[in-house]
Design a protein around this motif. Structure first.
Motif, PDB file in Angstrom:
ATOM      1  N   TRP A  35     156.795 -17.845  15.494  1.00 23.42           N
ATOM      2  CA  TRP A  35     155.658 -17.728  15.956  1.00 23.42           C
ATOM      3  C   TRP A  35     155.296 -16.657  16.708  1.00 23.42           C
ATOM      4  O   TRP A  35     156.045 -16.097  17.538  1.00 23.42           O
ATOM      5  N   TYR A  36     154.057 -16.035  16.519  1.00 20.82           N
ATOM      6  CA  TYR A  36     153.603 -14.928  17.274  1.00 20.82           C
ATOM      7  C   TYR A  36     152.366 -15.277  17.945  1.00 20.82           C
ATOM      8  O   TYR A  36     151.454 -15.946  17.600  1.00 20.82           O
ATOM      9  N   GLN A  37     152.159 -14.180  19.076  1.00 16.71           N
ATOM     10  CA  GLN A  37     151.052 -14.333  19.766  1.00 16.71           C
ATOM     11  C   GLN A  37     150.219 -12.802  19.491  1.00 16.71           C
ATOM     12  O   GLN A  37     151.044 -11.757  19.687  1.00 16.71           O
ATOM     13  N   GLN A  38     149.177 -12.840  19.344  1.00 12.68           N
ATOM     14  CA  GLN A  38     148.392 -11.377  19.136  1.00 12.68           C
ATOM     15  C   GLN A  38     147.218 -11.239  19.960  1.00 12.68           C
ATOM     16  O   GLN A  38     146.232 -12.136  19.779  1.00 12.68           O
ATOM     17  N   LYS A  39     147.136 -10.361  20.854  1.00 14.19           N
ATOM     18  CA  LYS A  39     145.958  -9.996  21.644  1.00 14.19           C
ATOM     19  C   LYS A  39     145.159  -9.021  20.904  1.00 14.19           C
ATOM     20  O   LYS A  39     145.676  -8.139  20.154  1.00 14.19           O
ATOM     21  N   GLN A 100     147.295 -18.238   8.491  1.00  8.82           N
ATOM     22  CA  GLN A 100     146.044 -17.493   8.589  1.00  8.82           C
ATOM     23  C   GLN A 100     145.544 -17.235  10.108  1.00  8.82           C
ATOM     24  O   GLN A 100     144.633 -16.590  10.280  1.00  8.82           O
ATOM     25  N   GLY A 101     146.358 -17.839  10.897  1.00 10.09           N
ATOM     26  CA  GLY A 101     146.098 -17.809  12.360  1.00 10.09           C
ATOM     27  C   GLY A 101     145.122 -18.641  13.053  1.00 10.09           C
ATOM     28  O   GLY A 101     144.520 -19.161  12.145  1.00 10.09           O
ATOM     29  N   THR A 102     145.443 -18.788  14.354  1.00  8.31           N
ATOM     30  CA  THR A 102     144.742 -19.522  15.257  1.00  8.31           C
ATOM     31  C   THR A 102     144.225 -19.006  16.495  1.00  8.31           C
ATOM     32  O   THR A 102     144.848 -18.545  17.163  1.00  8.31           O
ATOM     33  N   LYS A 103     142.942 -18.879  16.659  1.00 10.17           N
ATOM     34  CA  LYS A 103     142.575 -18.248  17.715  1.00 10.17           C
ATOM     35  C   LYS A 103     142.078 -19.395  18.762  1.00 10.17           C
ATOM     36  O   LYS A 103     141.302 -20.009  18.637  1.00 10.17           O
ATOM     37  N   VAL A 104     142.757 -18.960  19.997  1.00  6.33           N
ATOM     38  CA  VAL A 104     142.714 -19.873  21.078  1.00  6.33           C
ATOM     39  C   VAL A 104     141.703 -19.152  22.001  1.00  6.33           C
ATOM     40  O   VAL A 104     141.741 -18.201  22.580  1.00  6.33           O
ATOM     41  N   GLU A 105     140.415 -19.726  22.374  1.00  7.71           N
ATOM     42  CA  GLU A 105     139.449 -19.313  23.078  1.00  7.71           C
ATOM     43  C   GLU A 105     139.246 -20.093  24.384  1.00  7.71           C
ATOM     44  O   GLU A 105     139.572 -21.225  24.424  1.00  7.71           O
TER      45      GLU A 105
ATOM     46  N   PRO B  42     143.955  -6.614   7.698  1.00 10.84           N
ATOM     47  CA  PRO B  42     142.543  -6.310   7.819  1.00 10.84           C
ATOM     48  C   PRO B  42     141.836  -6.741   9.096  1.00 10.84           C
ATOM     49  O   PRO B  42     142.033  -7.630   9.587  1.00 10.84           O
ATOM     50  N   PRO B  43     140.551  -5.843   9.446  1.00  8.17           N
ATOM     51  CA  PRO B  43     139.941  -6.343  10.580  1.00  8.17           C
ATOM     52  C   PRO B  43     139.405  -7.634  10.498  1.00  8.17           C
ATOM     53  O   PRO B  43     138.792  -8.145   9.751  1.00  8.17           O
ATOM     54  N   GLY B  44     139.920  -8.552  11.664  1.00 13.34           N
ATOM     55  CA  GLY B  44     139.531  -9.903  11.957  1.00 13.34           C
ATOM     56  C   GLY B  44     140.291 -10.723  11.275  1.00 13.34           C
ATOM     57  O   GLY B  44     139.986 -12.127  11.184  1.00 13.34           O
ATOM     58  N   LYS B  45     141.380 -10.481  10.294  1.00 13.76           N
ATOM     59  CA  LYS B  45     142.051 -11.195   9.387  1.00 13.76           C
ATOM     60  C   LYS B  45     143.429 -11.288   9.900  1.00 13.76           C
ATOM     61  O   LYS B  45     143.839 -10.689  10.597  1.00 13.76           O
ATOM     62  N   ALA B  46     144.063 -12.094   8.830  1.00 13.12           N
ATOM     63  CA  ALA B  46     145.525 -12.234   9.067  1.00 13.12           C
ATOM     64  C   ALA B  46     146.573 -11.134   8.782  1.00 13.12           C
ATOM     65  O   ALA B  46     146.020 -10.301   8.117  1.00 13.12           O
ATOM     66  N   ASP B  86     145.968   3.598  -5.990  1.00 18.89           N
ATOM     67  CA  ASP B  86     144.899   2.888  -6.297  1.00 18.89           C
ATOM     68  C   ASP B  86     144.144   1.967  -5.119  1.00 18.89           C
ATOM     69  O   ASP B  86     143.867   0.914  -5.186  1.00 18.89           O
ATOM     70  N   MET B  87     143.996   2.734  -4.184  1.00 20.17           N
ATOM     71  CA  MET B  87     143.425   2.162  -3.109  1.00 20.17           C
ATOM     72  C   MET B  87     141.888   1.849  -3.237  1.00 20.17           C
ATOM     73  O   MET B  87     141.069   2.375  -3.918  1.00 20.17           O
ATOM     74  N   ASP B  88     141.648   0.553  -2.410  1.00 25.84           N
ATOM     75  CA  ASP B  88     140.278  -0.108  -2.732  1.00 25.84           C
ATOM     76  C   ASP B  88     139.658  -0.342  -1.194  1.00 25.84           C
ATOM     77  O   ASP B  88     140.652  -0.518  -0.294  1.00 25.84           O
ATOM     78  N   PRO B  89     138.342  -0.518  -1.220  1.00 26.47           N
ATOM     79  CA  PRO B  89     137.974  -0.949   0.257  1.00 26.47           C
ATOM     80  C   PRO B  89     138.509  -2.007   0.964  1.00 26.47           C
ATOM     81  O   PRO B  89     138.631  -2.278   2.002  1.00 26.47           O
ATOM     82  N   VAL B  90     138.944  -2.897  -0.197  1.00 21.80           N
ATOM     83  CA  VAL B  90     139.464  -4.394   0.447  1.00 21.80           C
ATOM     84  C   VAL B  90     140.899  -4.006   1.201  1.00 21.80           C
ATOM     85  O   VAL B  90     141.633  -4.719   1.710  1.00 21.80           O
ATOM     86  N   ASP B  91     141.622  -2.798   0.900  1.00 19.41           N
ATOM     87  CA  ASP B  91     142.640  -2.414   1.542  1.00 19.41           C
ATOM     88  C   ASP B  91     142.555  -1.635   3.130  1.00 19.41           C
ATOM     89  O   ASP B  91     143.664  -1.255   3.649  1.00 19.41           O
ATOM     90  N   THR B  92     141.288  -1.649   3.534  1.00 23.52           N
ATOM     91  CA  THR B  92     141.101  -1.316   4.823  1.00 23.52           C
ATOM     92  C   THR B  92     141.654  -2.349   5.823  1.00 23.52           C
ATOM     93  O   THR B  92     141.391  -3.421   5.821  1.00 23.52           O
ATOM     94  N   ALA B  93     142.638  -1.647   6.657  1.00 20.27           N
ATOM     95  CA  ALA B  93     143.532  -2.529   7.480  1.00 20.27           C
ATOM     96  C   ALA B  93     144.232  -1.830   8.658  1.00 20.27           C
ATOM     97  O   ALA B  93     144.149  -0.635   8.433  1.00 20.27           O
ATOM     98  N   THR B  94     144.614  -2.444   9.557  1.00 15.55           N
ATOM     99  CA  THR B  94     145.711  -1.810  10.339  1.00 15.55           C
ATOM    100  C   THR B  94     147.024  -2.136   9.592  1.00 15.55           C
ATOM    101  O   THR B  94     147.240  -3.155   9.477  1.00 15.55           O
ATOM    102  N   TYR B  95     147.794  -0.838   9.607  1.00 19.30           N
ATOM    103  CA  TYR B  95     149.044  -1.156   8.845  1.00 19.30           C
ATOM    104  C   TYR B  95     150.119  -0.750   9.980  1.00 19.30           C
ATOM    105  O   TYR B  95     150.251  -0.041  10.872  1.00 19.30           O
ATOM    106  N   PHE B  96     151.208  -1.743  10.148  1.00 17.33           N
ATOM    107  CA  PHE B  96     152.147  -1.809  11.161  1.00 17.33           C
ATOM    108  C   PHE B  96     153.497  -1.491  10.434  1.00 17.33           C
ATOM    109  O   PHE B  96     153.745  -2.252   9.238  1.00 17.33           O
TER     110      PHE B  96
END
Lengths: 107, 119
Positions: A35-39, A100-105, B42-46, B86-96
């Motif tokens: 389990w991870y926490q992300q801010k 998919q993540g769970t956002k705790v608000e 991706p922004p706002g995603k998992a 073959d990058m695509d706009p859906v590959d927009t993301a933060t890469y760690f």
């Protein structure tokens, strides 16, 4: 592929509440769950591994349980610093998958 | 002290090839049992795991992206390089980039690098 389904996707809670987040695997993963926490704007932080082993420095209000395909993260008494997004990750398969993540608000 | 830092372009055009570099310190990728991985968000995603390379040069790739990914290491420079074609706009993301413990769960993460794919 092992799919990880987290629920709920978001929840609202108050300081002091007990919070439970679930993670279901598409097949048994033999407790190979973290389990991870992300801010916002930060990298995830490891909270627990092996389903229930608390990472050093993580408060004891965090706990994990489960077996087979069903796993749970519990925060016994929610604190202000716990408002974040939580992810489960399985490492049983050949490759990793995250929930998919769970956002705790704040309620 | 273990650190990882991602570097690469902030913007690439569709169809281009992306090259990202993870430069690390505090451990060696020649040590038996060690691996380094890449994860994106991706922004706002998992979070989505992409690839992993082991000390012995064994490699693992996300099945859905395997055809587009290559991961390599340069142990003399303490670097791991990820290329994605073959990058695509859906590959927009933060890469760690990340250092897992026992090749399983991730204890150490880089700060992440935001990549935008746009023409």
């Amino acid at each position: 592929d092992i799919q990880m389904t987290q629920s709920p996707s978001s929840l609202s809670a108050s300081i002091g509440d007990r919070v439970t987040i679930s993670c279901r695997a598409s097949q048994g993963i033999s407790n190979s769950l973290a389990w991870y926490q992300q801010k916002p704007g930060q990298a995830p932080k490891l909270l627990l591994s092996g389903t229930s082993k608390l990472e050093s420095g993580v408060p004891s209000r965090f706990s994990g349980s489960g077996s087979g395909t069903e796993y749970t993260l519990t925060i016994s008494s929610l604190q202000a610093e716990d408002f974040a997004t939580y992810y489960c990750q399985q490492y049983f398969g050949t490759f990793w998958t995250f929930g998919q993540g769970t956002k705790v608000e704040i309620k | 002290q273990i650190t990882l830092k991602e570097s690469g372009p902030a913007l690439v055009k569709p169809t281009q090839t992306l090259t990202l570099t993870c430069t690390f310190s505090g451990f060696s990728l020649t040590t038996s049992g060690v691996s380094v991985g890449w994860i994106r968000q991706p922004p706002g995603k998992a979070l989505e795991w992409l690839a992993l390379i082991y000390w012995n040069d064994d490699k693992r790739y996300s099945p859905s992206l395997k055809a587009r990914l290559t991961i390599t290491k340069d142990t003399s420079k303490n670097q791991v390089v990820l290329t994605m074609t073959d990058m695509d706009p859906v590959d927009t993301a933060t890469y760690f980039c990340a250092l897992p413990r026992y090749n399983n769960y991730i204890v150490h993460w880089g700060q992440g690098t935001l990549l935008t794919v746009s023409s």
